[in-house]
Design a protein around this motif. Structure first.
Motif, PDB file in Angstrom:
ATOM      1  N   SER A   1       0.830  -1.209   0.000  1.00  0.00           N
ATOM      2  CA  SER A   1       0.000   0.000   0.000  1.00  0.00           C
ATOM      3  C   SER A   1       0.862   1.255   0.000  1.00  0.00           C
ATOM      4  CB  SER A   1      -0.924  -0.008   1.226  1.00  0.00           C
ATOM      5  OG  SER A   1      -1.775  -1.128   1.212  1.00  0.00           O
ATOM      6  N   LEU A   2       1.914   1.238   0.823  1.00  0.00           N
ATOM      7  CA  LEU A   2       2.804   2.396   0.878  1.00  0.00           C
ATOM      8  C   LEU A   2       3.559   2.570  -0.435  1.00  0.00           C
ATOM      9  CD1 LEU A   2       3.968   4.664   2.610  1.00  0.00           C
ATOM     10  CD2 LEU A   2       5.699   3.050   3.430  1.00  0.00           C
ATOM     11  N   ALA A   3       4.028   1.462  -1.009  1.00  0.00           N
ATOM     12  CA  ALA A   3       4.757   1.553  -2.279  1.00  0.00           C
ATOM     13  C   ALA A   3       3.850   2.048  -3.401  1.00  0.00           C
ATOM     14  CB  ALA A   3       5.338   0.186  -2.629  1.00  0.00           C
ATOM     15  N   ALA A   4       2.603   1.580  -3.411  1.00  0.00           N
ATOM     16  CA  ALA A   4       1.669   2.035  -4.444  1.00  0.00           C
ATOM     17  C   ALA A   4       1.388   3.523  -4.306  1.00  0.00           C
ATOM     18  CB  ALA A   4       0.372   1.234  -4.345  1.00  0.00           C
ATOM     19  N   ALA A   5       1.216   3.984  -3.071  1.00  0.00           N
ATOM     20  CA  ALA A   5       0.958   5.414  -2.867  1.00  0.00           C
ATOM     21  C   ALA A   5       2.138   6.259  -3.318  1.00  0.00           C
ATOM     22  CB  ALA A   5       0.645   5.665  -1.391  1.00  0.00           C
ATOM     23  N   ILE A   6       3.356   5.837  -2.973  1.00  0.00           N
ATOM     24  CA  ILE A   6       4.552   6.596  -3.371  1.00  0.00           C
ATOM     25  C   ILE A   6       4.714   6.589  -4.888  1.00  0.00           C
ATOM     26  CG2 ILE A   6       7.063   6.659  -3.222  1.00  0.00           C
ATOM     27  CD1 ILE A   6       6.803   5.557  -0.384  1.00  0.00           C
ATOM     28  N   GLY A   7       4.486   5.425  -5.505  1.00  0.00           N
ATOM     29  CA  GLY A   7       4.635   5.337  -6.957  1.00  0.00           C
ATOM     30  C   GLY A   7       3.650   6.216  -7.699  1.00  0.00           C
ATOM     31  N   VAL A   8       2.412   6.258  -7.234  1.00  0.00           N
ATOM     32  CA  VAL A   8       1.406   7.089  -7.903  1.00  0.00           C
ATOM     33  C   VAL A   8       1.718   8.567  -7.710  1.00  0.00           C
ATOM     34  CG1 VAL A   8      -1.033   7.724  -7.908  1.00  0.00           C
ATOM     35  CG2 VAL A   8      -0.378   5.321  -7.762  1.00  0.00           C
ATOM     36  N   LEU A   9       2.123   8.949  -6.502  1.00  0.00           N
ATOM     37  CA  LEU A   9       2.418  10.359  -6.237  1.00  0.00           C
ATOM     38  C   LEU A   9       3.615  10.851  -7.042  1.00  0.00           C
ATOM     39  CD1 LEU A   9       1.842  10.520  -2.369  1.00  0.00           C
ATOM     40  CD2 LEU A   9       0.409  11.506  -4.159  1.00  0.00           C
TER      41      LEU A   9
ATOM     42  N   MET B   1      -3.524  11.721  -2.331  1.00  0.00           N
ATOM     43  CA  MET B   1      -3.109  11.440  -0.953  1.00  0.00           C
ATOM     44  C   MET B   1      -4.323  11.201  -0.060  1.00  0.00           C
ATOM     45  SD  MET B   1      -0.017  14.226  -0.518  1.00  0.00           S
ATOM     46  CE  MET B   1       0.013  14.002   1.255  1.00  0.00           C
ATOM     47  N   THR B   2      -5.374  11.983  -0.269  1.00  0.00           N
ATOM     48  CA  THR B   2      -6.596  11.800   0.525  1.00  0.00           C
ATOM     49  C   THR B   2      -7.227  10.437   0.255  1.00  0.00           C
ATOM     50  OG1 THR B   2      -6.989  14.190   0.430  1.00  0.00           O
ATOM     51  CG2 THR B   2      -8.838  12.783   1.075  1.00  0.00           C
ATOM     52  N   VAL B   3      -7.259  10.069  -1.032  1.00  0.00           N
ATOM     53  CA  VAL B   3      -7.846   8.769  -1.390  1.00  0.00           C
ATOM     54  C   VAL B   3      -7.040   7.627  -0.785  1.00  0.00           C
ATOM     55  CG1 VAL B   3      -8.363   7.221  -3.303  1.00  0.00           C
ATOM     56  CG2 VAL B   3      -8.902   9.652  -3.492  1.00  0.00           C
ATOM     57  N   PHE B   4      -5.711   7.690  -0.907  1.00  0.00           N
ATOM     58  CA  PHE B   4      -4.876   6.618  -0.359  1.00  0.00           C
ATOM     59  C   PHE B   4      -4.968   6.566   1.168  1.00  0.00           C
ATOM     60  CE2 PHE B   4      -2.692   6.106  -4.438  1.00  0.00           C
ATOM     61  CZ  PHE B   4      -2.491   4.736  -4.431  1.00  0.00           C
ATOM     62  N   ALA B   5      -5.117   7.718   1.799  1.00  0.00           N
ATOM     63  CA  ALA B   5      -5.273   7.718   3.256  1.00  0.00           C
ATOM     64  C   ALA B   5      -6.538   6.971   3.667  1.00  0.00           C
ATOM     65  CB  ALA B   5      -5.306   9.156   3.774  1.00  0.00           C
ATOM     66  N   GLN B   6      -7.622   7.196   2.919  1.00  0.00           N
ATOM     67  CA  GLN B   6      -8.865   6.479   3.209  1.00  0.00           C
ATOM     68  C   GLN B   6      -8.723   4.981   2.944  1.00  0.00           C
ATOM     69  OE1 GLN B   6     -11.597   7.714   4.587  1.00  0.00           O
ATOM     70  NE2 GLN B   6     -10.702   9.756   4.729  1.00  0.00           N
TER      71      GLN B   6
END
Length: 292
Positions: free
Chosen positions: A244-252, A265-270
């Motif tokens: 989950s963390l890697a996917a968030a970093i890759g998308v950002l 970031m808001t979507v990934f936080a949820q």
């Protein structure tokens, strides 16, 4: 003409303490002795301890105790009214006190028994039913000795149902499964196929190689140590948190607009917060440690 005592005695019905169709004392003794292997198995796997909740019997006893409470309450009320209107005049203090105790103490005893029964029956009602895995584990041990049709309590083993069927609602687990969703998935969905397709063929092959023959009392144990399941579940949680963390970093990293980054970031936080809830409360500290 008077009947001889011997003939008269034969006409008196004999009381059967075991009840109609129930096990005799020797049947119960044999069942307790023959199921020692089951008691040892429950000691090593407490979750395999399956016992009846006796909901109907508890209701029967509680109704009887309520009747006794009402009876004692009426007697106590009548006694108090009678003595208060002058019925106790002229009696000695000790006698009057003893009479009062004889009326009030039975009321207290039945009230205490009723409260204890309510407490015990309420706890039993809240106790979860055994999992299908450990119910089948219990049933497998019942079949360990060929020809034994009675369970450890002396009753017929048919009350437990055949292996693979749903757990009857009358049974409760002594030590219920306190599993997070990952552990539940591993035990109830993935363990049986793994045992059937991997463990059992390997075990049979190993027994053939060493010349060991399977005895009728051997039980094909499907339970796995809870520590092993817990470790595997933690590994799965760690992998999901890392992904989950890697996917968030890759998308950002692939988003140039600051506004879009805030939205993502808001979507990934949820998503991460929701996934923690689905994986159980125990996964929260691990998630926080990985993503912080």
């Amino acid at each position: 003409m008077a009947l001889p005592l011997a003939n008269l005695a034969t006409q008196i019905p004999v009381f059967n303490p075991s009840g109609t169709g129930g096990p005799s004392a020797i049947d119960l003794i044999k069942s307790l002795s023959e199921h020692k292997h089951l008691f040892r198995a429950i000691e090593s796997q407490p979750k395999a301890g399956v016992y009846e909740s006796f909901g109907e019997e508890w209701s029967l006893c509680l109704s009887y105790l309520e009747s006794e409470v009402h009876r004692c309450a009426r007697e106590a009320s009548a006694f108090l009214d009678d003595k208060a209107r002058g019925g106790g005049r002229g009696e000695m203090e000790t006698e009057l006190h003893d009479d009062l105790a004889q009326v009030m103490l039975p009321l207290f005893d039945f009230l205490e028994k009723h409260a204890r029964g309510m407490h015990c029956s309420s706890r039993l009602a809240r106790t979860p039913t055994p999992s299908t895995l450990f119910m089948n584990y219990f049933r497998a041990h019942l079949k360990a000795f060929d020809g034994n049709t009675r369970g450890p309590n002396g009753e017929d083993t048919t009350i437990y149902g055949p292996e693979g069927t749903p757990v009857p609602p009358r049974f409760r687990a002594r030590d219920h499964d306190d599993l997070n969703p990952i552990e539940w998935l591993l035990i109830h969905r993935l363990m049986d196929p793994f045992i059937q397709l991997v463990c059992r063929p390997i075990r049979l092959l190993a027994n053939r190689l060493i010349g060991k023959r399977r005895r009728s009392s051997d039980v094909d144990q499907k339970a796995v140590n809870a520590t092993v399941i817990s470790v595997i579940a933690r590994m799965v949680v760690c992998m999901l948190a890392s992904l989950s963390l890697a996917a968030a970093i890759g998308v950002l990293d692939n988003i140039g607009s600051q506004k879009n980054r805030i939205i993502v970031m808001t979507v990934f936080a949820q998503v991460i917060a929701s996934s923690v809830q689905f994986l159980g409360q125990e996964s929260t500290p691990m998630y926080l440690l990985i993503i912080s």
